[in-house]
Scaffold this motif. Structure first.
Motif, PDB file in Angstrom:
ATOM      1  N   ASP A   1       0.938  -1.291   0.052  1.00  0.00           N
ATOM      2  CA  ASP A   1       0.128  -0.148  -0.021  1.00  0.00           C
ATOM      3  C   ASP A   1       0.808   1.172  -0.046  1.00  0.00           C
ATOM      4  O   ASP A   1       1.667   1.398   0.960  1.00  0.00           O
ATOM      5  N   LEU A   2       0.854   1.915  -1.175  1.00  0.00           N
ATOM      6  CA  LEU A   2       1.660   3.052  -1.195  1.00  0.00           C
ATOM      7  C   LEU A   2       1.487   4.272  -0.244  1.00  0.00           C
ATOM      8  O   LEU A   2       2.261   5.139  -0.118  1.00  0.00           O
ATOM      9  N   GLU A   3       0.335   4.299   0.151  1.00  0.00           N
ATOM     10  CA  GLU A   3      -0.128   5.319   1.281  1.00  0.00           C
ATOM     11  C   GLU A   3       0.495   4.909   2.687  1.00  0.00           C
ATOM     12  O   GLU A   3       0.853   5.996   3.447  1.00  0.00           O
ATOM     13  N   THR A   4       0.133   3.717   2.933  1.00  0.00           N
ATOM     14  CA  THR A   4       0.504   3.490   4.328  1.00  0.00           C
ATOM     15  C   THR A   4       1.702   2.497   4.662  1.00  0.00           C
ATOM     16  O   THR A   4       2.237   2.618   5.771  1.00  0.00           O
ATOM     17  N   GLY A   5       2.296   2.163   3.336  1.00  0.00           N
ATOM     18  CA  GLY A   5       3.403   1.291   3.621  1.00  0.00           C
ATOM     19  C   GLY A   5       3.170  -0.047   4.166  1.00  0.00           C
ATOM     20  O   GLY A   5       3.892  -0.917   4.145  1.00  0.00           O
ATOM     21  N   ASP A   6       1.785  -0.379   4.404  1.00  0.00           N
ATOM     22  CA  ASP A   6       1.427  -1.879   4.564  1.00  0.00           C
ATOM     23  C   ASP A   6       1.955  -2.820   3.484  1.00  0.00           C
ATOM     24  O   ASP A   6       1.642  -2.456   2.593  1.00  0.00           O
ATOM     25  N   VAL A   7       2.265  -3.938   4.126  1.00  0.00           N
ATOM     26  CA  VAL A   7       2.688  -5.027   3.096  1.00  0.00           C
ATOM     27  C   VAL A   7       1.808  -6.338   3.356  1.00  0.00           C
ATOM     28  O   VAL A   7       1.692  -6.694   4.522  1.00  0.00           O
ATOM     29  N   ILE A   8       1.107  -6.623   2.434  1.00  0.00           N
ATOM     30  CA  ILE A   8      -0.126  -7.394   2.507  1.00  0.00           C
ATOM     31  C   ILE A   8       0.392  -8.769   1.575  1.00  0.00           C
ATOM     32  O   ILE A   8       0.765  -8.660   0.432  1.00  0.00           O
ATOM     33  N   GLU A   9       0.749 -10.031   2.373  1.00  0.00           N
ATOM     34  CA  GLU A   9       0.979 -11.139   1.609  1.00  0.00           C
ATOM     35  C   GLU A   9      -0.266 -11.873   1.124  1.00  0.00           C
ATOM     36  O   GLU A   9      -1.371 -11.827   1.860  1.00  0.00           O
ATOM     37  N   PHE A  10      -0.150 -12.566  -0.055  1.00  0.00           N
ATOM     38  CA  PHE A  10      -1.165 -13.129  -0.680  1.00  0.00           C
ATOM     39  C   PHE A  10      -0.755 -14.194  -1.715  1.00  0.00           C
ATOM     40  O   PHE A  10       0.663 -14.216  -2.003  1.00  0.00           O
ATOM     41  N   ALA A  11      -1.410 -15.188  -1.888  1.00  0.00           N
ATOM     42  CA  ALA A  11      -1.137 -16.196  -2.731  1.00  0.00           C
ATOM     43  C   ALA A  11      -2.236 -16.394  -3.758  1.00  0.00           C
ATOM     44  O   ALA A  11      -3.353 -16.644  -3.313  1.00  0.00           O
ATOM     45  N   SER A  12      -1.857 -16.664  -4.908  1.00  0.00           N
ATOM     46  CA  SER A  12      -3.026 -17.028  -6.176  1.00  0.00           C
ATOM     47  C   SER A  12      -2.404 -18.155  -7.024  1.00  0.00           C
ATOM     48  O   SER A  12      -1.305 -17.894  -7.678  1.00  0.00           O
ATOM     49  N   ASP A  13      -3.403 -19.041  -7.186  1.00  0.00           N
ATOM     50  CA  ASP A  13      -2.930 -19.966  -8.104  1.00  0.00           C
ATOM     51  C   ASP A  13      -3.156 -19.607  -9.329  1.00  0.00           C
ATOM     52  O   ASP A  13      -2.280 -19.972 -10.367  1.00  0.00           O
ATOM     53  N   ARG A  14      -4.000 -18.776  -9.618  1.00  0.00           N
ATOM     54  CA  ARG A  14      -4.091 -18.281 -11.071  1.00  0.00           C
ATOM     55  C   ARG A  14      -2.954 -17.351 -11.520  1.00  0.00           C
ATOM     56  O   ARG A  14      -2.421 -17.639 -12.538  1.00  0.00           O
ATOM     57  N   ILE A  15      -2.469 -16.714 -10.752  1.00  0.00           N
ATOM     58  CA  ILE A  15      -1.228 -15.937 -10.949  1.00  0.00           C
ATOM     59  C   ILE A  15      -0.177 -16.798 -11.150  1.00  0.00           C
ATOM     60  O   ILE A  15       0.530 -16.629 -12.331  1.00  0.00           O
ATOM     61  N   GLU A  16       0.231 -17.639 -10.399  1.00  0.00           N
ATOM     62  CA  GLU A  16       1.137 -18.773 -10.529  1.00  0.00           C
ATOM     63  C   GLU A  16       1.076 -19.285 -11.887  1.00  0.00           C
ATOM     64  O   GLU A  16       1.990 -19.683 -12.641  1.00  0.00           O
ATOM     65  N   ALA A  17      -0.168 -19.867 -12.206  1.00  0.00           N
ATOM     66  CA  ALA A  17      -0.361 -20.568 -13.547  1.00  0.00           C
ATOM     67  C   ALA A  17       0.114 -19.746 -14.715  1.00  0.00           C
ATOM     68  O   ALA A  17       0.679 -20.035 -15.376  1.00  0.00           O
ATOM     69  N   LEU A  18      -0.544 -18.281 -14.457  1.00  0.00           N
ATOM     70  CA  LEU A  18      -0.233 -17.448 -15.792  1.00  0.00           C
ATOM     71  C   LEU A  18       1.120 -17.301 -15.884  1.00  0.00           C
ATOM     72  O   LEU A  18       1.621 -17.258 -16.850  1.00  0.00           O
ATOM     73  N   GLN A  19       1.818 -17.087 -14.766  1.00  0.00           N
ATOM     74  CA  GLN A  19       3.292 -16.871 -14.777  1.00  0.00           C
ATOM     75  C   GLN A  19       3.996 -18.019 -15.783  1.00  0.00           C
ATOM     76  O   GLN A  19       4.802 -17.805 -16.423  1.00  0.00           O
ATOM     77  N   LYS A  20       3.710 -19.155 -15.259  1.00  0.00           N
ATOM     78  CA  LYS A  20       4.343 -20.432 -15.925  1.00  0.00           C
ATOM     79  C   LYS A  20       3.966 -20.400 -17.228  1.00  0.00           C
ATOM     80  O   LYS A  20       4.790 -20.728 -18.066  1.00  0.00           O
ATOM     81  N   GLU A  21       2.659 -19.963 -17.580  1.00  0.00           N
ATOM     82  CA  GLU A  21       2.278 -20.217 -19.008  1.00  0.00           C
ATOM     83  C   GLU A  21       2.943 -19.127 -19.739  1.00  0.00           C
ATOM     84  O   GLU A  21       3.488 -19.515 -20.883  1.00  0.00           O
TER      85      GLU A  21
END
Length: 140
Positions: A95-115
């Motif tokens: 978050d550019l305003e607060t500096g908060d770092v949010i962790e997330f995982a996405s199977d869709r993103i992982e699959a798209l990167q591999k593709e």
């Protein structure tokens, strides 16, 4: 063996003595969660022992990073922030305003990167995804 024990062993194998100060730093690093920077670790450590220097924090973090126990991040060119390297793979939203770092995982993103890599004739060996965002106001 706990994560702190593993980190102690890594420090010893790097030729560093396990001092009370380093033990405090390890306990803070493993209990604080999130992605603290060296300044935050130092502030918390100095509350327990005022003799802990920022240099000791930086040296300890460098050895832990070199050993693979922690990962160092420089989100958006800010100060180096650290996290335990033994967690499951995840990506980061900053978050550019607060500096908060949010962790997330996405199977869709992982699959798209591999593709995408495969389409270009590559196989992903390692990657790091960081999304820099601003909160969008919700519409009523």
């Amino acid at each position: 063996m706990t994560a702190i024990d593993e980190s102690e062993e890594l420090l010893r194998s790097a030729g560093l003595r396990m001092t009370r100060q380093r033990r405090i730093i390890l306990e803070i690093l493993h209990s604080i969660g999130g992605h603290p920077d060296a300044g935050e670790i130092h502030r918390r450590a100095s509350l327990q022992d005022s003799r802990i220097s920022l240099a000791t924090v930086y040296r300890t973090m460098r050895v832990l990073e070199e050993s693979g126990a922690i990962q160092r991040h420089a989100f958006g060119g800010g100060p180096a922030r650290f996290e335990n390297a033994h967690s499951d793979h995840h990506d980061h939203l900053i978050d550019l305003e607060t500096g908060d770092v949010i962790e997330f995982a996405s199977d869709r993103i992982e699959a798209l990167q591999k593709e995408i890599a495969a389409e270009l004739g590559y196989e992903i060996v390692h990657h790091r995804l960081e999304l820099y965002c601003r909160k969008v106001p919700r519409k009523p």
